[in-house]
Design a protein around this motif. Sequence first.
Motif, PDB file in Angstrom:
ATOM      1  N   THR A  22       0.837  -1.206   0.000  1.00  0.00           N
ATOM      2  CA  THR A  22       0.000   0.000   0.000  1.00  0.00           C
ATOM      3  C   THR A  22       0.871   1.255   0.000  1.00  0.00           C
ATOM      4  N   ARG A 143      -8.644  -7.722   8.263  1.00  0.00           N
ATOM      5  CA  ARG A 143      -9.547  -6.945   7.403  1.00  0.00           C
ATOM      6  C   ARG A 143      -9.343  -7.250   5.914  1.00  0.00           C
ATOM      7  N   ASP A 144      -8.092  -7.536   5.551  1.00  0.00           N
ATOM      8  CA  ASP A 144      -7.745  -7.705   4.133  1.00  0.00           C
ATOM      9  C   ASP A 144      -8.124  -9.117   3.664  1.00  0.00           C
ATOM     10  N   ARG A 147      -6.146 -11.678   1.117  1.00  0.00           N
ATOM     11  CA  ARG A 147      -4.987 -12.480   1.512  1.00  0.00           C
ATOM     12  C   ARG A 147      -5.335 -13.366   2.709  1.00  0.00           C
ATOM     13  N   LEU A 186       1.231   4.519  10.336  1.00  0.00           N
ATOM     14  CA  LEU A 186       0.178   4.592  11.343  1.00  0.00           C
ATOM     15  C   LEU A 186      -1.205   4.487  10.707  1.00  0.00           C
ATOM     16  N   GLU A 187      -2.178   4.105  11.539  1.00  0.00           N
ATOM     17  CA  GLU A 187      -3.542   3.844  11.042  1.00  0.00           C
ATOM     18  C   GLU A 187      -4.109   5.062  10.296  1.00  0.00           C
ATOM     19  N   ALA A 190      -1.205   6.110   5.721  1.00  0.00           N
ATOM     20  CA  ALA A 190      -0.280   5.490   4.757  1.00  0.00           C
ATOM     21  C   ALA A 190       0.386   6.559   3.880  1.00  0.00           C
TER      22      ALA A 190
END
Length: 205
Positions: A22, A143-144, A147, A186-187, A190
């Motif tokens: 990402t 969450r992803d 994968r 960090l959340e 990105a």
Amino acid sequence: MKLRHRFPVAIVVGVPGVGKTTVLSLAMEKLKDLGIKALVLNYGDYIFKALSEKGVVKTRDEVRRLSLRIQLEHQELAAELLIKDAESELSNSDVLIIDTHAVVKTSIGYWPGLPLHVVQRLKPDLIAVIEAPVEDIISRQLRDTTRYRKDLARPELVDELLKMTRYFAIASATLVGASVTFIKNLEGKADEAAEELANRVRALL
Ligand code: ATP
Ligand code: AMP
Ligand code: MG
């Protein structure tokens, strides 16, 4: 033997799900805006392509569960093919960025993603370690749905993987005299991590 390629090379590593891919896609755009061509190659793509063509795996998250001999053989092949592609695509004023892992958790222990036979081929100037808080990495892994990282999504394990990634990154950097840098992803931030990475990569030129 030459210590460096004619173009600078940065290797990006981090715990599975921390956000390397990402952050790299955002960093590539930032570098493009600055007039810098960055070729981002995913090491896992080369390994997965070779193994899936032979029918050995169907998904990339199966690779780390194969026998180490098979992983080693494809790890070596990937380094060779990746550098061949970079050589044919890049001019001296471009940059190569490699999305990979400093360490792989296998069934028999922590295994180096960048041992001597690999770093000698990749010849990195820089190894950038992407990091994030343990709880954020776990929520990203879960969450992803594209994968399968559930096997890694435990606080003690992610905490250990963060440490192992640092140790193995430093060990690999030492083999070839590369610098090491640590970047927080960090959340929801990105973009900030990408900015920091783009700045580090720019400094290599
Ligand atoms: P792997 O090593 O397994 O390839 P990775 O480090 O490349 O993993 P990504 O695939 O980039 O990880 O990201 C994993 C998930 O986390 C994705 O769903 C992505 O959208 C999300 N993510 C990445 N960075 C952030 C961030 N800063 N805040 C929130 N979510 C993020
Ligand atoms: P990724 O999408 O980055 O997770 O890559 C897919 C898979 O390829 C990883 O989960 C590993 O099993 C494997 N892989 C990636 N980089 C390396 C490396 N440097 N050495 C060995 N295996 C790797
Ligand atoms: Mg990735």
